[in-house]
Design a protein around this motif. Structure first.
Motif, PDB file in Angstrom:
ATOM      1  N   LEU A 171      -1.825  -2.173   6.474  1.00  0.00           N
ATOM      2  CA  LEU A 171      -0.944  -2.907   7.399  1.00  0.00           C
ATOM      3  C   LEU A 171      -0.075  -3.856   6.590  1.00  0.00           C
ATOM      4  O   LEU A 171      -0.349  -4.139   5.425  1.00  0.00           O
ATOM      5  CB  LEU A 171      -1.752  -3.643   8.478  1.00  0.00           C
ATOM      6  N   THR A 172       0.984  -4.331   7.231  1.00  0.00           N
ATOM      7  CA  THR A 172       1.933  -5.218   6.558  1.00  0.00           C
ATOM      8  C   THR A 172       2.082  -6.501   7.361  1.00  0.00           C
ATOM      9  O   THR A 172       2.241  -6.460   8.589  1.00  0.00           O
ATOM     10  CB  THR A 172       3.306  -4.547   6.396  1.00  0.00           C
ATOM     11  N   LEU A 173       2.026  -7.640   6.651  1.00  0.00           N
ATOM     12  CA  LEU A 173       2.212  -8.959   7.270  1.00  0.00           C
ATOM     13  C   LEU A 173       3.540  -9.552   6.831  1.00  0.00           C
ATOM     14  O   LEU A 173       3.961  -9.361   5.684  1.00  0.00           O
ATOM     15  CB  LEU A 173       1.114  -9.931   6.801  1.00  0.00           C
ATOM     16  N   ARG A 174       4.202 -10.280   7.740  1.00  0.00           N
ATOM     17  CA  ARG A 174       5.355 -11.100   7.340  1.00  0.00           C
ATOM     18  C   ARG A 174       4.919 -12.552   7.407  1.00  0.00           C
ATOM     19  O   ARG A 174       4.587 -13.067   8.481  1.00  0.00           O
ATOM     20  CB  ARG A 174       6.555 -10.861   8.237  1.00  0.00           C
ATOM     21  N   ALA A 175       4.858 -13.194   6.250  1.00  0.00           N
ATOM     22  CA  ALA A 175       4.446 -14.595   6.188  1.00  0.00           C
ATOM     23  C   ALA A 175       5.541 -15.480   6.769  1.00  0.00           C
ATOM     24  O   ALA A 175       6.696 -15.054   6.948  1.00  0.00           O
ATOM     25  CB  ALA A 175       4.146 -14.988   4.747  1.00  0.00           C
ATOM     26  N   ASP A 176       5.197 -16.732   7.027  1.00  0.00           N
ATOM     27  CA  ASP A 176       6.152 -17.651   7.652  1.00  0.00           C
ATOM     28  C   ASP A 176       7.360 -17.942   6.761  1.00  0.00           C
ATOM     29  O   ASP A 176       8.415 -18.325   7.256  1.00  0.00           O
ATOM     30  CB  ASP A 176       5.450 -18.959   8.017  1.00  0.00           C
ATOM     31  N   ASN A 177       7.212 -17.759   5.463  1.00  0.00           N
ATOM     32  CA  ASN A 177       8.361 -17.992   4.574  1.00  0.00           C
ATOM     33  C   ASN A 177       9.222 -16.749   4.389  1.00  0.00           C
ATOM     34  O   ASN A 177      10.175 -16.758   3.625  1.00  0.00           O
ATOM     35  CB  ASN A 177       7.884 -18.506   3.210  1.00  0.00           C
ATOM     36  N   GLY A 178       8.860 -15.646   5.071  1.00  0.00           N
ATOM     37  CA  GLY A 178       9.648 -14.415   5.003  1.00  0.00           C
ATOM     38  C   GLY A 178       9.109 -13.371   4.054  1.00  0.00           C
ATOM     39  O   GLY A 178       9.580 -12.225   4.052  1.00  0.00           O
ATOM     40  N   ALA A 179       8.123 -13.708   3.236  1.00  0.00           N
ATOM     41  CA  ALA A 179       7.548 -12.722   2.323  1.00  0.00           C
ATOM     42  C   ALA A 179       6.792 -11.655   3.116  1.00  0.00           C
ATOM     43  O   ALA A 179       6.064 -11.976   4.068  1.00  0.00           O
ATOM     44  CB  ALA A 179       6.608 -13.405   1.337  1.00  0.00           C
ATOM     45  N   GLU A 180       6.997 -10.388   2.747  1.00  0.00           N
ATOM     46  CA  GLU A 180       6.325  -9.284   3.441  1.00  0.00           C
ATOM     47  C   GLU A 180       5.269  -8.696   2.507  1.00  0.00           C
ATOM     48  O   GLU A 180       5.572  -8.305   1.376  1.00  0.00           O
ATOM     49  CB  GLU A 180       7.345  -8.234   3.866  1.00  0.00           C
ATOM     50  N   ILE A 181       4.033  -8.645   3.005  1.00  0.00           N
ATOM     51  CA  ILE A 181       2.891  -8.283   2.160  1.00  0.00           C
ATOM     52  C   ILE A 181       2.207  -7.058   2.737  1.00  0.00           C
ATOM     53  O   ILE A 181       1.712  -7.072   3.871  1.00  0.00           O
ATOM     54  CB  ILE A 181       1.885  -9.448   2.061  1.00  0.00           C
ATOM     55  N   LEU A 182       2.185  -5.974   1.945  1.00  0.00           N
ATOM     56  CA  LEU A 182       1.463  -4.758   2.319  1.00  0.00           C
ATOM     57  C   LEU A 182       0.018  -4.887   1.841  1.00  0.00           C
ATOM     58  O   LEU A 182      -0.246  -5.161   0.674  1.00  0.00           O
ATOM     59  CB  LEU A 182       2.110  -3.537   1.669  1.00  0.00           C
ATOM     60  N   LEU A 183      -0.931  -4.668   2.746  1.00  0.00           N
ATOM     61  CA  LEU A 183      -2.357  -4.654   2.416  1.00  0.00           C
ATOM     62  C   LEU A 183      -2.846  -3.225   2.581  1.00  0.00           C
ATOM     63  O   LEU A 183      -2.861  -2.685   3.692  1.00  0.00           O
ATOM     64  CB  LEU A 183      -3.126  -5.599   3.342  1.00  0.00           C
ATOM     65  N   HIS A 184      -3.207  -2.605   1.482  1.00  0.00           N
ATOM     66  CA  HIS A 184      -3.543  -1.160   1.477  1.00  0.00           C
ATOM     67  C   HIS A 184      -4.982  -1.007   0.990  1.00  0.00           C
ATOM     68  O   HIS A 184      -5.296  -1.270  -0.167  1.00  0.00           O
ATOM     69  CB  HIS A 184      -2.580  -0.429   0.542  1.00  0.00           C
ATOM     70  N   LEU A 185      -5.869  -0.548   1.875  1.00  0.00           N
ATOM     71  CA  LEU A 185      -7.288  -0.466   1.527  1.00  0.00           C
ATOM     72  C   LEU A 185      -7.627   0.886   0.921  1.00  0.00           C
ATOM     73  O   LEU A 185      -7.538   1.916   1.578  1.00  0.00           O
ATOM     74  CB  LEU A 185      -8.148  -0.715   2.775  1.00  0.00           C
ATOM     75  N   GLY A 186      -7.979   0.897  -0.352  1.00  0.00           N
ATOM     76  CA  GLY A 186      -8.383   2.129  -1.037  1.00  0.00           C
ATOM     77  C   GLY A 186      -7.208   2.995  -1.456  1.00  0.00           C
ATOM     78  O   GLY A 186      -6.072   2.790  -1.038  1.00  0.00           O
ATOM     79  N   LEU A 187      -7.496   3.996  -2.307  1.00  0.00           N
ATOM     80  CA  LEU A 187      -6.493   4.954  -2.761  1.00  0.00           C
ATOM     81  C   LEU A 187      -6.749   6.295  -2.087  1.00  0.00           C
ATOM     82  O   LEU A 187      -7.892   6.732  -1.972  1.00  0.00           O
ATOM     83  CB  LEU A 187      -6.552   5.118  -4.284  1.00  0.00           C
ATOM     84  N   ASP A 188      -5.684   6.936  -1.661  1.00  0.00           N
ATOM     85  CA  ASP A 188      -5.786   8.236  -0.982  1.00  0.00           C
ATOM     86  C   ASP A 188      -6.549   8.146   0.329  1.00  0.00           C
ATOM     87  O   ASP A 188      -7.012   9.149   0.863  1.00  0.00           O
ATOM     88  CB  ASP A 188      -6.460   9.290  -1.878  1.00  0.00           C
ATOM     89  N   THR A 189      -6.702   6.934   0.870  1.00  0.00           N
ATOM     90  CA  THR A 189      -7.441   6.785   2.130  1.00  0.00           C
ATOM     91  C   THR A 189      -6.653   7.326   3.318  1.00  0.00           C
ATOM     92  O   THR A 189      -7.226   7.547   4.384  1.00  0.00           O
ATOM     93  CB  THR A 189      -7.792   5.301   2.369  1.00  0.00           C
ATOM     94  N   VAL A 190      -5.361   7.580   3.129  1.00  0.00           N
ATOM     95  CA  VAL A 190      -4.581   8.200   4.200  1.00  0.00           C
ATOM     96  C   VAL A 190      -5.159   9.562   4.562  1.00  0.00           C
ATOM     97  O   VAL A 190      -5.067  10.026   5.701  1.00  0.00           O
ATOM     98  CB  VAL A 190      -3.095   8.327   3.776  1.00  0.00           C
ATOM     99  N   GLU A 191      -5.803  10.217   3.585  1.00  0.00           N
ATOM    100  CA  GLU A 191      -6.370  11.540   3.828  1.00  0.00           C
ATOM    101  C   GLU A 191      -7.511  11.508   4.848  1.00  0.00           C
ATOM    102  O   GLU A 191      -7.826  12.529   5.470  1.00  0.00           O
ATOM    103  CB  GLU A 191      -6.919  12.125   2.523  1.00  0.00           C
ATOM    104  N   LEU A 192      -8.131  10.333   5.040  1.00  0.00           N
ATOM    105  CA  LEU A 192      -9.265  10.250   5.958  1.00  0.00           C
ATOM    106  C   LEU A 192      -8.824  10.230   7.418  1.00  0.00           C
ATOM    107  O   LEU A 192      -9.656  10.303   8.323  1.00  0.00           O
ATOM    108  CB  LEU A 192     -10.093   8.997   5.647  1.00  0.00           C
ATOM    109  N   GLN A 193      -7.507  10.110   7.644  1.00  0.00           N
ATOM    110  CA  GLN A 193      -6.948  10.152   9.004  1.00  0.00           C
ATOM    111  C   GLN A 193      -7.628   9.146   9.942  1.00  0.00           C
ATOM    112  O   GLN A 193      -7.902   9.435  11.106  1.00  0.00           O
ATOM    113  CB  GLN A 193      -7.052  11.568   9.578  1.00  0.00           C
ATOM    114  N   GLY A 194      -7.931   7.968   9.405  1.00  0.00           N
ATOM    115  CA  GLY A 194      -8.494   6.906  10.237  1.00  0.00           C
ATOM    116  C   GLY A 194     -10.007   6.912  10.328  1.00  0.00           C
ATOM    117  O   GLY A 194     -10.591   5.951  10.847  1.00  0.00           O
TER     118      GLY A 194
END
Length: 838
Positions: free
Chosen positions: A66-89
């Motif tokens: 998921l991605t957060l937009r901080a109050d100062n405008g910085a956008e931060i992607l938080l990505h858990l694990g590598l290739d975890t997209v393959e698990l389809q949730g």
């Protein structure tokens, strides 16, 4: 936590665990910095927390990011694990929704640590600053953190650009020669940018009358700096001297694992003089083949007048993306099954690209404006390709081909088109530019070779072609596409030539060369199960290096005389607890069972130093390869070796099991283990004693070979480590790897000394390092006194065939002359002269 200055922000750790720089992440997309700067954590907990207060602006469909937009405008992607997209949730529970306001430290998503950890490539998780054009990230710590502890400092680029202290501070200048292979392309440029951002000073790189800020990836690549080019660096600010030294070091130290380092040296380019009836190109994968030319054409889209139903088009694109993900998953499973790491890495990157917000958001935005899904997706890819092409980097331009592959695959799914090329087996395929998925399909259809109007020798297609053994040429020019369908051609990739009008005699010659090569391989395989004896009847054991019972079964099927090295680390790594005695015994027994009645040499655990175990915390070492590893670890933690020895002593039949001790440097280490084995045999009621051997991996062991052989049953030379310790060169260092050659005369002298020392006590000597798999080295090793060669399973037939061509007396005479030569290159040249490869 938020700082008082609204433009600055301190991010807290969203997970607990060791912190890594992006350069150490085992994923090309993240490690290259292509998705932005940031940091990585190898998590020890099961919940991802917000690193700051902000708004959730994006949640991945599969719940792993998921991605957060901080109050100062910085956008931060938080990505858990590598290739975890393959698990389809599967295994993920998202705790927040898009648009939600979250507080610092609030739980964002939870995951099943065991399920996800077992199914994904790695649990290493990323925190990426995606709008790096406005902000920069500065790591606060690179040590292990707990949730909530300070991790990254986010600073506005506006602030740093007008910082008076920087512009008025001290200045430092220096110059350096670029060590990065291929020059300052994307990965090294990302490293330079990351290094520069760690300092307050402003830094500039200067080359050929042009300059660029060291914090600008595009600017750095735009300088078009090549390998070994000399550049100037200037830094100004409070820490200018420290910044300068760090940048000079980063520029002078080549990155490991550059794929283009594997590319063959081109012997031809399209700038060669014109030759009637011949197109010149660049060799991407070697080989010589003849056959009919078959041209492939790109997909053509139907016209789009706009005004489409956005809901329908979004659904269509979602379905197409889902289908392509499923197809790539199937490809990945096959690659993993066949242990094809290159193929696996390439298509894992494709999966990651399919989740790239830059692609998806642009496509869905076009659909909202009335575009058809086909055109929205096509345009989204084209825009990103244009960005890569405009960087001026040839390597990045080649990576655009991966995006075109995804474009083609998704378009096929949208248009309902199956793989529509009916290519005859034995054809030579011509195309504007092939994609990785094209190559896999064509390889399965039995084509003979590939040629492209564009493309490069470092592309993913070239890597796959080399892995498949398919001759391939690139950069032949647009005239390739004007050639008639079905005309006979000769593809001489080694010579960089596509012969458009070969004579019947030339075609027959090429065909005969192909037949000879195939027959030679087939003959080698038919003889692979027979003993390998020299022309004068000296028997040489040709055994296999393996890491599991599955690989042992492959070795047995390929004719191995036994297992020369079982790496037991496969049992200990990538898990949270150590294997118990019963699990170890079962694993070792399975290897013995897979080898029929042949002997198996099992090396005791060789971890420590740079090969860490999660459940065995060891101190961080300045020089890991010189630290606590191999038998030294067993001395520090004797309970680990005791458990392993107990398991080994209980396999059946014990006489087929030989124990090999790694990293031995003195006789007392061997005597201590021998004594412990005797004690364990008494405890277990075992009367028989297994043979115990010593690995010769350090110069000290080679110099003491005679003393070690007095108490060891055999010696086995690990040429990989012996090379780096003798030459004082890290074999994983990209800038030095080509020079770490085990045919160096110094190495050969140590091998000769080892064999001579072993002979005093009538002990045999084997080689289990990479040198044993090099057919050019086979006569040298036999000549120096080696009687066992442990090679990769697929090379058993080839090495046995090589042994049968040799005469031991001649090998002895010539090999000892090689010890007097001045370099590894001189030795290799002499070997080609004395014992040419067929």
């Amino acid at each position: 936590m938020q700082n008082n200055n609204n433009k600055e922000l301190t991010l807290s750790a969203p997970l607990s665990g060791p912190v890594l720089t992006l350069g150490k992440v085992p994923d090309a997309v993240f490690a290259s910095g292509a998705m932005g700067d940031g940091i990585a954590i190898d998590p020890l907990n099961d919940t991802l927390h917000a690193p700051c207060a902000g708004v959730v602006i994006h949640v991945a469909r599969t719940g792993h990011a998921l991605t957060l937009r901080a109050d100062n405008g910085a956008e931060i992607l938080l990505h858990l694990g590598l290739d975890t997209v393959e698990l389809q949730g599967d295994g993920f529970t998202v705790l927040v929704k898009e648009g939600a306001r979250v507080s610092n430290g609030q739980p964002l998503l939870r995951y099943d640590l065991d399920k996800v950890g077992q199914q994904c490539k790695s649990l290493i998780s990323l925190l990426i600053l995606t709008n790096g054009e406005r902000f920069q990230a500065r790591p606060i710590t690179l040590k292990t953190v707990k949730v909530g502890e300070p991790l990254l400092h986010i600073v506005s680029r506006e602030n740093t650009s007008v910082n008076a202290d920087v512009s008025d501070g001290p200045e430092a200048k220096g110059q350096v020669r670029i060590a990065h292979r291929g020059g300052l392309h994307a990965r090294p440029a990302a490293l330079i940018r990351q290094t520069a951002q760690g300092f307050s000073s402003q830094s500039q790189l200067h080359f050929a009358g042009k300059s660029a800020p060291c914090t600008s990836l595009i600017g750095l690549m735009g300088l078009a700096i090549g390998e070994q080019d000399e550049v100037q660096v200037s830094c100004q600010g409070p820490d200018a001297e420290a910044a300068l030294q760090a940048l000079l070091s980063a520029l002078a130290t080549a990155l490991p694992d550059d794929h283009h380092a594997d590319a063959p040296v081109s012997v031809a380019t399209n700038k060669r003089p014109a030759e009637a009836g011949v197109l010149h190109g660049v060799c991407a994968a070697p080989g010589l083949v003849g056959g009919p030319l078959f041209r492939l054409h790109a997909i053509k889209l139907p016209s789009d007048a706009g005004g489409n139903d956005p809901v329908q088009q979004k659904q269509a694109l979602d379905l197409a993306l889902k289908q392509v993900r499923s197809d790539i998953d199937a490809t990945l499973n096959q690659a993993q099954k066949h242990r094809n790491t290159d193929e696996e890495a390439i298509f894992a990157a494709h999966l990651a690209l399919l989740e790239d917000p830059a692609l998806l958001d642009a496509a869905f935005q076009s659909i909202e404006q009335g575009s058809a899904a086909t055109h929205a997706w096509s345009q989204s890819i084209d825009v990103q390709c244009e960005v890569l092409l405009n960087t001026g980097s040839a390597l990045l331009a080649e990576r655009a081909n991966d995006l075109r592959d995804l474009k083609q695959r998704v378009l096929r799914a949208l248009l309902g088109e199956a793989w529509h090329y009916q290519v005859p087996a034995g054809a030579i395929v011509a195309a504007h530019e092939l994609t990785p998925s094209d190559l896999l399909q064509l390889s399965a259809q039995g084509v003979a070779g590939l040629c492209m109007a564009e493309g490069g020798a470092t592309s993913h297609v070239a890597i796959l072609a080399r892995g498949k053994g398919l001759p391939c040429m690139v950069a032949l020019g647009s005239s390739l596409l004007d050639q008639a369908q079905g005309q006979s051609v000769v593809l001489d990739a080694d010579g960089g030539r596509l012969e458009l009008a070969p004579s019947a005699e030339r075609l027959a010659e090429v065909q005969q060369a192909q037949i000879d090569r195939q027959q030679r391989r087939a003959a080698q395989q038919t003889q692979a199960h027979l003993p390998a004896e020299t022309r004068n009847g000296v028997h040489i054991e040709v055994v296999a290096n393996v890491a599991s019972s599955h690989e042992a079964a492959d070795a047995f099927a390929n004719g191995a005389d036994g297992v020369g090295l079982l790496r037991t680390e496969f049992l200990f790594v990538d898990r949270q607890t150590a294997p118990d005695e019963n699990e170890q015994r079962a694993a070792y027994q399975a290897v013995l069972d897979a080898m029929g009645d042949k002997s198996v040499i099992i090396r005791t655990i060789d971890v420590g130093g740079d090969k860490q175990l999660d459940y065995l915390p060891l101190p961080v070492e300045a020089n890991p390869v010189l630290g606590l590893r191999g038998i030294r670890l067993a001395q520090a933690r004797p309970e680990i070796l005791d458990q392993q020895l107990r398991a080994l002593l209980q396999v059946s039949p014990l006489q087929r099991c030989r124990i090999l001790l790694p990293m031995v440097t003195e006789v007392d280490e061997l005597l201590h283990i021998r004594q412990r084995v005797d004690q364990l045999c008494v405890e277990l009621g075992i009367s028989q004693r297994p043979e115990i051997g010593v690995m010769i991996e350090v110069p000290a062991a080679a110099l003491q070979a005679e003393q070690l052989a007095e108490h060891a049953d055999f010696l086995s030379i690990g040429t990989n480590d012996l090379s780096q310790y003798t030459l004082a060169m890290d074999r994983d260092h990209a800038g030095l790897a080509a020079r770490v050659d085990a045919l160096h005369p110094a190495l050969l002298r140590l091998i000769a000394m080892t064999c001579a020392g072993a002979a005093v006590h009538k002990r045999w000597v084997g080689v289990c390092g990479a040198l044993a798999s090099d057919p050019l080295a086979t006569p040298v090793l036999i000549g120096l006194g080696v009687s066992e060669l442990s090679v990769s399973p697929v090379q058993i037939g080839e090495i046995k065939d090589r042994v049968r061509q040799l005469h031991q007396a001649e090998c002895q005479r010539l090999s000892h002359d090689l010890l007097k030569l001045s370099s590894a290159a001189a030795v290799r040249h002499a070997c080609h002269q004395h014992w040419p490869l067929r």
